[in-house]
Enzyme design. Structure first.
Site, short mmCIF file in Angstrom:
data_model
loop_
_atom_site.label_atom_id
_atom_site.label_comp_id
_atom_site.label_asym_id
_atom_site.label_seq_id
_atom_site.Cartn_x
_atom_site.Cartn_y
_atom_site.Cartn_z
CG ASP A 140 -3.00 -2.55 -6.86
OD1 ASP A 140 -3.53 -1.61 -7.47
OD2 ASP A 140 -2.14 -3.30 -7.36
CG ASP A 160 -4.64 -3.02 -13.32
OD1 ASP A 160 -5.22 -1.92 -13.31
OD2 ASP A 160 -5.08 -4.01 -13.93
N GLY A 205 -2.82 5.50 -14.19
CA GLY A 205 -4.00 6.01 -14.90
C GLY A 205 -3.73 6.02 -16.39
CD GLU A 225 -4.89 10.00 -15.22
OE1 GLU A 225 -4.92 8.89 -15.80
OE2 GLU A 225 -5.86 10.47 -14.59
CG ASP A 229 1.32 -4.10 -8.58
OD1 ASP A 229 1.78 -4.14 -9.74
OD2 ASP A 229 0.57 -3.19 -8.18
C1 XBP Z 1 -2.59 0.28 -12.42
C2 XBP Z 1 -2.66 1.46 -13.28
C3 XBP Z 1 -3.71 1.53 -14.33
C4 XBP Z 1 -3.41 0.48 -15.41
C5 XBP Z 1 -4.11 0.84 -16.69
O1 XBP Z 1 -3.67 0.40 -11.53
O2 XBP Z 1 -1.91 2.39 -13.07
O3 XBP Z 1 -3.64 2.81 -14.89
O4 XBP Z 1 -2.01 0.51 -15.68
O5 XBP Z 1 -5.51 0.88 -16.45
P1 XBP Z 1 -3.61 -0.26 -10.04
P2 XBP Z 1 -6.34 2.15 -16.96
O6 XBP Z 1 -2.27 -0.95 -9.88
O7 XBP Z 1 -3.80 0.90 -9.09
O8 XBP Z 1 -4.75 -1.25 -10.01
O9 XBP Z 1 -5.96 2.37 -18.41
O10 XBP Z 1 -7.78 1.74 -16.77
O11 XBP Z 1 -5.92 3.27 -16.07
MG MG Z 2 -1.08 -2.26 -9.08
#
Ligand code: XBP
Ligand code: MG
Length: 234
Positions: free
Chosen positions: A8, A10, A50, A53, A181
């Protein structure tokens, strides 16, 4: 025998979530909107993955007396593009480093011939900016698949992005492990049948990680993670 590790982004590769939050607020300000996502509100909004979203979730579930523009989808898309510009600018300045142990794990595993992949909800430009800073110009050479953003119809906690990555790698779920995470990420990887290890952060430490193989605060003790995951890496 683990053939691949699916990462993953973020909160896992780097502690990026508050940078996202600040970037959303910069986009709202620039757009003349009096919206401000403080930490407690963002913690609630992270229920939805997202960025586009999440904006729609905020408008539909948290705003009162707000009249949506006629082309609401177009409005959200443009607002999110603005946010992504602010975010990539912030990340590009090197303000958000890789989390402890991540760079060494990626380098060790790649050198040992383990296939690496990305499965994230965030946008491709966010991934490339973060990893160019964190892993160098040739970051893409480490990864055999880069599953991100809108390439799948449903974002996490749906397993779509993990199925997309498994298909791309030509591997079975049992050949892989995932590093996540959040509860949404764990639900997605488990629904795809992939054993999952969790590293927590400020926004996710109180979430439910039932079904995870193990939960770590971070990978500063890589040996402990390697032993737990059965990875023959030093
Ligand atoms: C985390 C998310 C992302 C970020 C914001 O992604 O849910 O939406 O919070 O990034 P992951 P965007 O943990 O799956 O990496 O605004 O580009 O969506
Ligand atoms: Mg994440």
């Amino acid at each position: 025998m683990i053939k691949a590790i699916i990462f993953d982004v973020d909160g896992t590769l780097a502690d990026t979530e508050d940078g996202h939050r600040q970037s959303f607020n910069k986009a709202f300000l620039e757009s003349g909107l009096d919206w401000n996502w403080d930490v407690p509100l963002y913690d609630k909004l992270l229920k939805v993955t997202g960025g586009k979203e999440r904006i729609k979730y905020f408008v539909n579930d948290f705003l009162e007396n707000y009249e949506k523009p006629e082309d609401f989808d177009g409005f959200v898309k443009n607002l999110h593009a603005l946010k992504t510009r602010h975010y990539t600018e912030m990340i590009g300045e090197g303000n958000v480093p890789m989390r402890p142990g991540i760079k060494k794990l990626i380098e060790d595993a790649h050198a040992a011939g383990i296939t690496l992949a990305i499965a994230t909800t965030t946008t491709p430009e966010n991934v490339s900016t973060l990893l160019e800073v964190g892993l160098g110009k040739n970051w893409v050479d480490y990864f055999s698949a880069n599953g991100c953003g809108d390439i799948v119809p449903k974002k996490k906690p749906a397993p779509d992005i993990y199925f997309w990555v498994l298909e791309k790698l030509g591997l079975k779920p049992s050949d892989c492990i995932a590093l996540e995470d959040s509860e949404n990420g764990l639900k997605a990887s488990l629904a795809a049948g992939v054993r999952t290890y969790i590293t927590t952060n400020y926004y996710t430490s109180r979430q439910n990680f039932e079904g995870a193989e193990a939960v770590f605060e971070d990978l500063s003790d890589l040996g402990k993670f390697y032993r737990s995951a059965g990875l023959a890496l030093s």
